[in-house]
Design an enzyme around this catalytic site. Structure first.
Site, PDB file in Angstrom:
ATOM      1  N   LYS A  42       0.819  -1.195   0.000  1.00  0.00           N
ATOM      2  CA  LYS A  42       0.000   0.000   0.000  1.00  0.00           C
ATOM      3  C   LYS A  42       0.864   1.260   0.000  1.00  0.00           C
ATOM      4  CE  LYS A  42      -3.261  -2.306   3.087  1.00  0.00           C
ATOM      5  NZ  LYS A  42      -3.777  -2.286   4.479  1.00  0.00           N
ATOM      6  N   GLY A  43       2.163   1.097   0.156  1.00  0.00           N
ATOM      7  CA  GLY A  43       3.067   2.238   0.326  1.00  0.00           C
ATOM      8  C   GLY A  43       3.056   3.216  -0.825  1.00  0.00           C
ATOM      9  N   GLU A  97       7.346   2.440  -6.464  1.00  0.00           N
ATOM     10  CA  GLU A  97       7.581   1.906  -5.115  1.00  0.00           C
ATOM     11  C   GLU A  97       7.808   3.064  -4.143  1.00  0.00           C
ATOM     12  OE1 GLU A  97       7.327  -0.381  -3.110  1.00  0.00           O
ATOM     13  OE2 GLU A  97       9.128  -1.576  -2.748  1.00  0.00           O
ATOM     14  N   ASP A  98       7.423   2.882  -2.886  1.00  0.00           N
ATOM     15  CA  ASP A  98       7.641   3.944  -1.903  1.00  0.00           C
ATOM     16  C   ASP A  98       9.110   4.062  -1.523  1.00  0.00           C
ATOM     17  OD1 ASP A  98       7.662   1.507  -0.588  1.00  0.00           O
ATOM     18  OD2 ASP A  98       6.247   2.077   0.983  1.00  0.00           O
ATOM     19  N   ASP A 101      14.957  -0.478   0.113  1.00  0.00           N
ATOM     20  CA  ASP A 101      15.793  -0.597   1.312  1.00  0.00           C
ATOM     21  C   ASP A 101      16.817  -1.714   1.054  1.00  0.00           C
ATOM     22  OD1 ASP A 101      16.708  -0.547   3.911  1.00  0.00           O
ATOM     23  OD2 ASP A 101      14.924  -1.389   4.806  1.00  0.00           O
ATOM     24  N   LYS A 129      17.136   4.044   0.266  1.00  0.00           N
ATOM     25  CA  LYS A 129      17.956   3.925   1.484  1.00  0.00           C
ATOM     26  C   LYS A 129      19.122   3.005   1.130  1.00  0.00           C
ATOM     27  CE  LYS A 129      15.100   3.028   5.178  1.00  0.00           C
ATOM     28  NZ  LYS A 129      14.651   2.308   6.376  1.00  0.00           N
ATOM     29  N   PHE A 150      14.074   4.653  10.042  1.00  0.00           N
ATOM     30  CA  PHE A 150      12.747   4.125   9.710  1.00  0.00           C
ATOM     31  C   PHE A 150      11.777   5.299   9.588  1.00  0.00           C
ATOM     32  CE2 PHE A 150       8.610   2.229  10.407  1.00  0.00           C
ATOM     33  CZ  PHE A 150       8.686   1.160   9.538  1.00  0.00           C
ATOM     34  N   VAL A 151      11.252   5.493   8.376  1.00  0.00           N
ATOM     35  CA  VAL A 151      10.426   6.673   8.111  1.00  0.00           C
ATOM     36  C   VAL A 151       8.964   6.294   7.880  1.00  0.00           C
ATOM     37  CG1 VAL A 151      12.312   8.056   7.188  1.00  0.00           C
ATOM     38  CG2 VAL A 151      11.016   6.582   5.636  1.00  0.00           C
TER      39      VAL A 151
HETATM   40  P1  5GP Z   1      13.146  -3.916   0.759  1.00  0.00           P
HETATM   41  O1  5GP Z   1      12.654  -5.200   0.187  1.00  0.00           O
HETATM   42  O2  5GP Z   1      13.824  -3.027  -0.240  1.00  0.00           O
HETATM   43  O3  5GP Z   1      13.995  -4.163   1.979  1.00  0.00           O
HETATM   44  O4  5GP Z   1      11.921  -3.164   1.368  1.00  0.00           O
HETATM   45  C1  5GP Z   1      10.950  -2.561   0.630  1.00  0.00           C
HETATM   46  C2  5GP Z   1       9.728  -2.334   1.484  1.00  0.00           C
HETATM   47  O5  5GP Z   1      10.052  -2.270   2.872  1.00  0.00           O
HETATM   48  C3  5GP Z   1       9.081  -1.003   1.185  1.00  0.00           C
HETATM   49  O6  5GP Z   1       8.144  -1.120   0.162  1.00  0.00           O
HETATM   50  C4  5GP Z   1       8.435  -0.648   2.511  1.00  0.00           C
HETATM   51  O7  5GP Z   1       7.156  -1.218   2.585  1.00  0.00           O
HETATM   52  C5  5GP Z   1       9.306  -1.300   3.552  1.00  0.00           C
HETATM   53  N1  5GP Z   1      10.246  -0.348   4.164  1.00  0.00           N
HETATM   54  C6  5GP Z   1      11.591  -0.287   4.025  1.00  0.00           C
HETATM   55  N2  5GP Z   1      12.121   0.737   4.730  1.00  0.00           N
HETATM   56  C7  5GP Z   1      11.079   1.345   5.330  1.00  0.00           C
HETATM   57  C8  5GP Z   1      10.960   2.510   6.187  1.00  0.00           C
HETATM   58  O8  5GP Z   1      11.922   3.203   6.553  1.00  0.00           O
HETATM   59  N3  5GP Z   1       9.698   2.818   6.593  1.00  0.00           N
HETATM   60  C9  5GP Z   1       8.600   2.106   6.239  1.00  0.00           C
HETATM   61  N4  5GP Z   1       7.423   2.527   6.706  1.00  0.00           N
HETATM   62  N5  5GP Z   1       8.663   1.036   5.425  1.00  0.00           N
HETATM   63  C10 5GP Z   1       9.896   0.663   4.973  1.00  0.00           C
END
Ligand code: 5GP
Length: 183
Positions: A42-43, A97-98, A101, A129, A150-151
């Site tokens: 939902k991000g 994508e939001d 990470d 990030k 963490f935002v």
């Molecule tokens: P990744 O697979 O790249 O580690 O993570 C992607 C997903 O992790 C993002 O779509 C998001 O939902 C969540 N995520 C990663 N970092 C953050 C953060 O700082 N805050 C929040 N609210 N969600 C995050």
């Protein structure tokens, strides 16, 4: 500023300017073509809505919902909870994508979408990030690089809350420990 936040990282004005710049770049890069924006729920909700309004091309919108996070932590295992409604065969796809990470979610998305034979697939993320990257994914469009914090806000949640904030901020320790629910 919401009382559960420690600081505001990106104001509504900064987000507005960044998203409009992304929309202008996409509109120029894909001039004369139709783009298919695939939002990761939902991000992506607030970002996708504003980005789509800044894209001046014929635009399709579809969504996927994936699961890999629980609270502040990625489980590392990605599952599809909701799949695309339409075919993307021969389409120019941009994944919206939001935040990227670890990169594991986008690595999975790219692999999965490529099996559906699109004409092209690129990634557009509001936030990057890079300090915690585990999978090196090619990101064509980035709104903002942020530090390892963490935002929440502008679509991003903590246990389902804070998505509606019009800015992006860092949660306080007290709010993380308080662990709010719907009650
Ligand atoms: P990744 O697979 O790249 O580690 O993570 C992607 C997903 O992790 C993002 O779509 C998001 O939902 C969540 N995520 C990663 N970092 C953050 C953060 O700082 N805050 C929040 N609210 N969600 C995050």
């Amino acid at each position: 500023m919401h009382k559960d936040l420690r600081e505001v990282l990106l104001t509504a004005e900064q987000l507005d300017a960044g998203v409009k710049a992304l929309g202008a770049r996409i509109s120029a890069d894909y001039a004369g073509r139709t783009v298919t924006l695939v939002g990761v729920l939902k991000g992506c909700l607030l970002f996708m809505s504003d980005l789509a309004k800044s894209v001046t091309l014929d635009t399709r919108m579809d969504f996927m919902m994936l699961s890999s996070y629980s609270g502040q932590h990625s489980t590392g295992v990605v599952r599809i909870l909701l799949d695309l409604k339409e075919s993307i065969e021969d389409c120019d796809v941009i994944v919206v994508e939001d935040i990227v990470d670890s990169g594991l979610t986008m690595e999975y998305m790219l692999q999965n979408l490529k099996t559906r034979r699109p004409r092209s697939v690129e990634i557009c993320t509001l936030l990057d990030k890079p300090s915690r990257r585990r999978a090196q994914v090619p990101i064509k469009y980035t709104g903002f690089q942020i530090p390892d914090k963490f935002v929440v806000g502008y679509g991003l949640d903590y246990n389902g809350i804070y998505r509606n904030l019009p800015y992006i901020g860092v949660l306080s320790e007290a709010a993380i420990e308080g662990n709010k629910t719907c009650r």
